[in-house]
Scaffold this active site. Structure first.
Site, PDB file in Angstrom:
ATOM      1  N   TRP A  71       0.866  -1.180   0.000  1.00  0.00           N
ATOM      2  CA  TRP A  71       0.000   0.000   0.000  1.00  0.00           C
ATOM      3  C   TRP A  71       0.901   1.228   0.000  1.00  0.00           C
ATOM      4  O   TRP A  71       1.650   1.455   0.953  1.00  0.00           O
ATOM      5  CB  TRP A  71      -0.892  -0.039   1.237  1.00  0.00           C
ATOM      6  CG  TRP A  71      -1.717   1.175   1.559  1.00  0.00           C
ATOM      7  CD1 TRP A  71      -1.537   2.020   2.615  1.00  0.00           C
ATOM      8  CD2 TRP A  71      -2.900   1.644   0.890  1.00  0.00           C
ATOM      9  NE1 TRP A  71      -2.504   2.989   2.643  1.00  0.00           N
ATOM     10  CE2 TRP A  71      -3.361   2.778   1.590  1.00  0.00           C
ATOM     11  CE3 TRP A  71      -3.602   1.211  -0.236  1.00  0.00           C
ATOM     12  CZ2 TRP A  71      -4.503   3.493   1.208  1.00  0.00           C
ATOM     13  CZ3 TRP A  71      -4.736   1.929  -0.629  1.00  0.00           C
ATOM     14  CH2 TRP A  71      -5.168   3.039   0.091  1.00  0.00           C
ATOM     15  N   SER A  73       1.163   4.367   0.979  1.00  0.00           N
ATOM     16  CA  SER A  73       0.347   5.093   1.948  1.00  0.00           C
ATOM     17  C   SER A  73       0.572   6.599   1.876  1.00  0.00           C
ATOM     18  O   SER A  73       1.701   7.076   2.027  1.00  0.00           O
ATOM     19  CB  SER A  73       0.689   4.583   3.354  1.00  0.00           C
ATOM     20  OG  SER A  73       0.218   5.458   4.343  1.00  0.00           O
ATOM     21  N   GLY A  74      -0.523   7.349   1.690  1.00  0.00           N
ATOM     22  CA  GLY A  74      -0.411   8.801   1.706  1.00  0.00           C
ATOM     23  C   GLY A  74       0.077   9.328   3.043  1.00  0.00           C
ATOM     24  O   GLY A  74       0.873  10.266   3.106  1.00  0.00           O
ATOM     25  N   LEU A  75      -0.392   8.706   4.129  1.00  0.00           N
ATOM     26  CA  LEU A  75       0.064   9.114   5.460  1.00  0.00           C
ATOM     27  C   LEU A  75       1.557   8.850   5.620  1.00  0.00           C
ATOM     28  O   LEU A  75       2.302   9.711   6.098  1.00  0.00           O
ATOM     29  CB  LEU A  75      -0.716   8.350   6.528  1.00  0.00           C
ATOM     30  CG  LEU A  75      -0.195   8.506   7.972  1.00  0.00           C
ATOM     31  CD1 LEU A  75      -0.244   9.956   8.413  1.00  0.00           C
ATOM     32  CD2 LEU A  75      -0.974   7.610   8.918  1.00  0.00           C
ATOM     33  N   ASP A  85      -0.677  14.941   6.503  1.00  0.00           N
ATOM     34  CA  ASP A  85      -1.410  14.233   5.448  1.00  0.00           C
ATOM     35  C   ASP A  85      -2.687  15.001   5.140  1.00  0.00           C
ATOM     36  O   ASP A  85      -3.797  14.604   5.510  1.00  0.00           O
ATOM     37  CB  ASP A  85      -1.717  12.812   5.933  1.00  0.00           C
ATOM     38  CG  ASP A  85      -2.455  11.981   4.894  1.00  0.00           C
ATOM     39  OD1 ASP A  85      -2.352  12.317   3.694  1.00  0.00           O
ATOM     40  OD2 ASP A  85      -3.130  11.013   5.286  1.00  0.00           O
ATOM     41  N   ASP A 112      -2.534   4.931  -2.655  1.00  0.00           N
ATOM     42  CA  ASP A 112      -3.467   5.816  -1.962  1.00  0.00           C
ATOM     43  C   ASP A 112      -3.421   7.166  -2.658  1.00  0.00           C
ATOM     44  O   ASP A 112      -2.431   7.902  -2.552  1.00  0.00           O
ATOM     45  CB  ASP A 112      -3.028   5.922  -0.498  1.00  0.00           C
ATOM     46  CG  ASP A 112      -3.876   6.897   0.309  1.00  0.00           C
ATOM     47  OD1 ASP A 112      -4.881   7.391  -0.219  1.00  0.00           O
ATOM     48  OD2 ASP A 112      -3.515   7.149   1.481  1.00  0.00           O
ATOM     49  N   ASP A 114      -5.615   9.723  -2.278  1.00  0.00           N
ATOM     50  CA  ASP A 114      -6.374  10.745  -1.555  1.00  0.00           C
ATOM     51  C   ASP A 114      -7.702  11.045  -2.264  1.00  0.00           C
ATOM     52  O   ASP A 114      -8.435  10.137  -2.605  1.00  0.00           O
ATOM     53  CB  ASP A 114      -5.516  11.998  -1.377  1.00  0.00           C
ATOM     54  CG  ASP A 114      -4.297  11.726  -0.495  1.00  0.00           C
ATOM     55  OD1 ASP A 114      -4.374  10.814   0.352  1.00  0.00           O
ATOM     56  OD2 ASP A 114      -3.278  12.407  -0.658  1.00  0.00           O
ATOM     57  N   GLU A 141     -10.740   8.534  -2.467  1.00  0.00           N
ATOM     58  CA  GLU A 141     -11.747   8.678  -1.408  1.00  0.00           C
ATOM     59  C   GLU A 141     -12.706   9.822  -1.705  1.00  0.00           C
ATOM     60  O   GLU A 141     -12.368  10.781  -2.407  1.00  0.00           O
ATOM     61  CB  GLU A 141     -11.074   8.889  -0.054  1.00  0.00           C
ATOM     62  CG  GLU A 141     -10.224  10.135   0.057  1.00  0.00           C
ATOM     63  CD  GLU A 141      -9.372  10.140   1.307  1.00  0.00           C
ATOM     64  OE1 GLU A 141      -9.763  10.823   2.276  1.00  0.00           O
ATOM     65  OE2 GLU A 141      -8.305   9.469   1.308  1.00  0.00           O
ATOM     66  N   LYS A 147      -8.230  17.079   1.204  1.00  0.00           N
ATOM     67  CA  LYS A 147      -8.714  16.241   2.291  1.00  0.00           C
ATOM     68  C   LYS A 147      -7.869  16.437   3.538  1.00  0.00           C
ATOM     69  O   LYS A 147      -6.785  17.041   3.495  1.00  0.00           O
ATOM     70  CB  LYS A 147      -8.716  14.765   1.874  1.00  0.00           C
ATOM     71  CG  LYS A 147      -7.393  14.196   1.347  1.00  0.00           C
ATOM     72  CD  LYS A 147      -6.312  13.884   2.377  1.00  0.00           C
ATOM     73  CE  LYS A 147      -6.643  12.803   3.353  1.00  0.00           C
ATOM     74  NZ  LYS A 147      -6.321  11.458   2.836  1.00  0.00           N
ATOM     75  N   ASN A 149      -6.491  13.884   6.854  1.00  0.00           N
ATOM     76  CA  ASN A 149      -6.378  12.490   7.261  1.00  0.00           C
ATOM     77  C   ASN A 149      -7.576  12.068   8.103  1.00  0.00           C
ATOM     78  O   ASN A 149      -8.052  12.817   8.956  1.00  0.00           O
ATOM     79  CB  ASN A 149      -5.079  12.277   8.047  1.00  0.00           C
ATOM     80  CG  ASN A 149      -4.876  10.835   8.454  1.00  0.00           C
ATOM     81  OD1 ASN A 149      -5.383  10.381   9.471  1.00  0.00           O
ATOM     82  ND2 ASN A 149      -4.131  10.120   7.645  1.00  0.00           N
ATOM     83  N   SER A 150      -8.046  10.857   7.866  1.00  0.00           N
ATOM     84  CA  SER A 150      -9.293  10.386   8.476  1.00  0.00           C
ATOM     85  C   SER A 150      -9.249  10.331   9.992  1.00  0.00           C
ATOM     86  O   SER A 150     -10.299  10.389  10.649  1.00  0.00           O
ATOM     87  CB  SER A 150      -9.627   8.991   7.936  1.00  0.00           C
ATOM     88  OG  SER A 150      -9.758   9.022   6.538  1.00  0.00           O
ATOM     89  N   ARG A 185     -13.300   4.611  -2.291  1.00  0.00           N
ATOM     90  CA  ARG A 185     -13.262   4.605  -0.815  1.00  0.00           C
ATOM     91  C   ARG A 185     -14.303   5.577  -0.274  1.00  0.00           C
ATOM     92  O   ARG A 185     -14.265   6.771  -0.584  1.00  0.00           O
ATOM     93  CB  ARG A 185     -11.858   4.994  -0.362  1.00  0.00           C
ATOM     94  CG  ARG A 185     -11.695   5.342   1.099  1.00  0.00           C
ATOM     95  CD  ARG A 185     -10.219   5.544   1.387  1.00  0.00           C
ATOM     96  NE  ARG A 185      -9.959   6.311   2.593  1.00  0.00           N
ATOM     97  CZ  ARG A 185      -8.741   6.557   3.064  1.00  0.00           C
ATOM     98  NH1 ARG A 185      -7.680   6.087   2.410  1.00  0.00           N
ATOM     99  NH2 ARG A 185      -8.570   7.272   4.162  1.00  0.00           N
ATOM    100  N   HIS A 216     -14.267   2.680   5.260  1.00  0.00           N
ATOM    101  CA  HIS A 216     -13.301   3.139   6.254  1.00  0.00           C
ATOM    102  C   HIS A 216     -14.028   3.466   7.556  1.00  0.00           C
ATOM    103  O   HIS A 216     -15.136   4.015   7.528  1.00  0.00           O
ATOM    104  CB  HIS A 216     -12.555   4.367   5.740  1.00  0.00           C
ATOM    105  CG  HIS A 216     -11.205   4.539   6.333  1.00  0.00           C
ATOM    106  ND1 HIS A 216     -10.557   5.755   6.374  1.00  0.00           N
ATOM    107  CD2 HIS A 216     -10.355   3.655   6.917  1.00  0.00           C
ATOM    108  CE1 HIS A 216      -9.373   5.598   6.935  1.00  0.00           C
ATOM    109  NE2 HIS A 216      -9.235   4.336   7.286  1.00  0.00           N
TER     110      HIS A 216
END
Length: 526
Positions: A71, A73-75, A85, A112, A114, A141, A147, A149-150, A185, A216
């Site tokens: 993955w 990962s954007g984070l 992020d 990822d 975003d 997403e 965005k 981060n979630s 997502r 998510h």
């Protein structure tokens, strides 16, 4: 032994044949693309596991551990750059990382992406770029761009359903590789919009052409995700990310119907903890001994870098003659001239080899006269290695001629206290072995000239390179330091052989000093 006379083409063919005899047989074998491999994994029964990474090293660790994919990962990528992020990194920055990981591993890379870096037109551009980089799938997403981060409290704004469905349709329209997967997502549970909204959005994204949906959630309980899986009933493959609801097992998620489980940021978090612990120990203990057995050895680093493959490719495709020459300048027994100058540039020997276009000049540490110890501290691994003892500079023309030749050992200057010789790779390795033996025997205070004599005694052919003309076997040459010319012999001893090697504007003769034959390299032509 004279110089082997053949054409440049014959020499190159011979060297390639010798290297190929011992190198692995690598061929360009067609293999499935990352997207095709991911499709095949999705088509098989059961569930998949991928793990987050933010560089090719992390991707290789994931592959080596046995994960089905990586993955991007954007984070993780944002954190590795010291950035939040929150869509601050550009698409190009994130793409560069994802592409480099896809190139480094055989397992598929899922990126990822975003919120798609803008509207549907940005998404189309994004899909084409990620597809070209070898990424197997893109995940977008349904948050508003930019965005957040979630797992960050506060603003979590969602796009209208029809807007995000348009992004998914645009992504599918833009792809050229039919195997590329687009994962939609939904952040409905993250934004607090509820389960019905999550199902409604997932339905709309499926209708727009998504290949899978990602649900998510950020609570400690897996119940909302399990409810989604129960109510969704397999209309499309479902992707889950158990970052906060980590008590549920992979087997339980698989049994509930999840197809892909992403462990999105655990490598980054583990690395932060481990690196922090090591750094703190270095400062507190003042050395690294206490944890050396708990960190990866350098051999593991080289393995992950692919050093063995590189060396094998080098042996096969880079002939010895293509390597750059190196020089090893031994500690001088007397101070160099020009006392007003300091540093390596004050040494006339260094200036001489630089003038001869020797690319790497090594100055091993040690005391003057301890040539054996100094030689063990230098291992250039070049096509030809100049070793200089004494204090004076060698004659420029003879040095260049020796570098252009292919004798195993060519003495450029054999006067006491001013020895200079040029060695082939095998002969230089033998020189270092002779130095090690001198040290083991308790005789390290030896000059380069003595070590060359040791090699002669072992059967190596030592020749004296001398610049000459078409009709002359010898020449006059200066001593390299502005002194009077030193006469060179114009004739060779009876029975000696000679050969020639040309360089721009010169013709070089070689006088054989000993009749012994040098040991042949494995596979080399006589």
């Amino acid at each position: 032994m004279g110089v082997i006379e053949d054409t440049a083409e014959e020499f190159a063919e011979r060297e390639f044949r010798n290297a190929s005899a011992t190198a692995p047989d690598f061929r360009n074998v067609e293999r499935p693309t990352g997207s095709a491999r991911l499709r095949a994994l999705f088509d098989r029964p059961g569930a998949l596991r991928i793990v987050g990474a933010h560089n090719p090293l992390g991707a290789r660790l994931a592959e080596r551990a046995g994960f089905d994919g990586v993955w991007s990962s954007g984070l993780e990528v944002s954190a590795s750059q010291g950035m939040p992020d929150t869509d601050l990194l550009t698409m190009s920055e994130l793409l560069a990382v994802a592409g480099s990981m896809a190139a480094a591993v055989d397992v598929p890379v899922v990126a990822d992406c975003d919120a798609g870096y803008g509207n549907a037109l940005n998404v189309m551009h994004m899909v084409r770029r990620y597809e070209a980089a070898g990424v197997a799938a893109v995940c977008v997403e349904d948050k508003r761009f930019p965005k957040v981060n979630s797992f960050v409290p506060g603003r979590q704004e969602l796009e209208p359903v029809e807007v995000f469905a348009g992004k998914i349709a645009a992504a599918k329209a833009a792809q050229r590789d039919p195997d590329l997967m687009v994962i939609a997502r939904t952040e409905s549970l993250i934004a607090g919009w509820g389960m019905d909204e999550a199902l409604l959005r997932a339905d709309a994204y499926a209708a727009a052409g998504a290949d899978a949906v990602l649900i998510h959630a950020k609570g400690a309980s897996p119940d909302p995700v399990l409810e989604f899986l129960e109510r969704w009933r397999g209309r499309l493959p479902v992707v889950v990310v158990p970052t906060t609801y980590h008590t549920i097992t992979f087997d339980e998620l698989r049994a509930a119907g999840a197809k892909l489980v992403i462990y999105a940021n655990h490598g980054l978090r583990a690395g932060i903890s481990a690196v922090s612990e090591v750094f703190e120990a270095i400062l507190s203990e003042g050395r690294t001994t206490g944890f050396e057995d708990r960190i990866a050895p350098l051999a593991t680093v080289f393995d992950l870098q692919g050093m063995d493959r590189l060396k094998a490719d080098e042996a096969r495709f880079v002939p010895e003659s293509a390597g750059r020459h190196s020089a090893v300048v031994l500690p001088a027994p007397v101070a160099p001239p020009s006392p007003e100058r300091t540093g390596p540039g004050a040494d006339p020997r260094v200036r001489a080899v630089r003038a001869a276009r020797v690319g790497t000049v090594l100055l091993p540490s040690g005391e003057p006269g301890h040539d054996a110890h100094a030689l063990l501290g230098a291992d250039p691994g070049a096509s030809r290695t100049v070793v200089l003892g004494g204090a004076g500079a060698p004659d420029d023309r003879r040095l260049r001629a020796a570098l252009a030749g292919r004798d195993e050992i060519a003495v450029v200057d054999g006067r006491p206290g001013a020895c200079c010789a040029v060695f082939s790779p095998d002969a230089y390795a033998a020189l270092r072995e002779a130095a090690a033996k001198r040290i083991a025997d308790g005789r390290p205070d030896t000059s380069l000239a003595v070590l060359v004599e040791d090699l002669r005694g072992l059967g190596w052919t030592v020749v004296e390179a001398a610049e000459g003309t078409e009709d002359s076997g010898g020449a006059e040459a200066t001593d390299g330091s502005g002194g009077a010319a030193v006469p060179r012999p114009s004739s060779r001893p009876a029975g000696a052989t000679s050969g020639t090697a040309t360089s721009p504007g010169t013709r070089t003769a070689a006088r054989e000093v000993t009749g012994a034959r040098a040991p042949q390299r494995a596979g080399a032509d006589a």
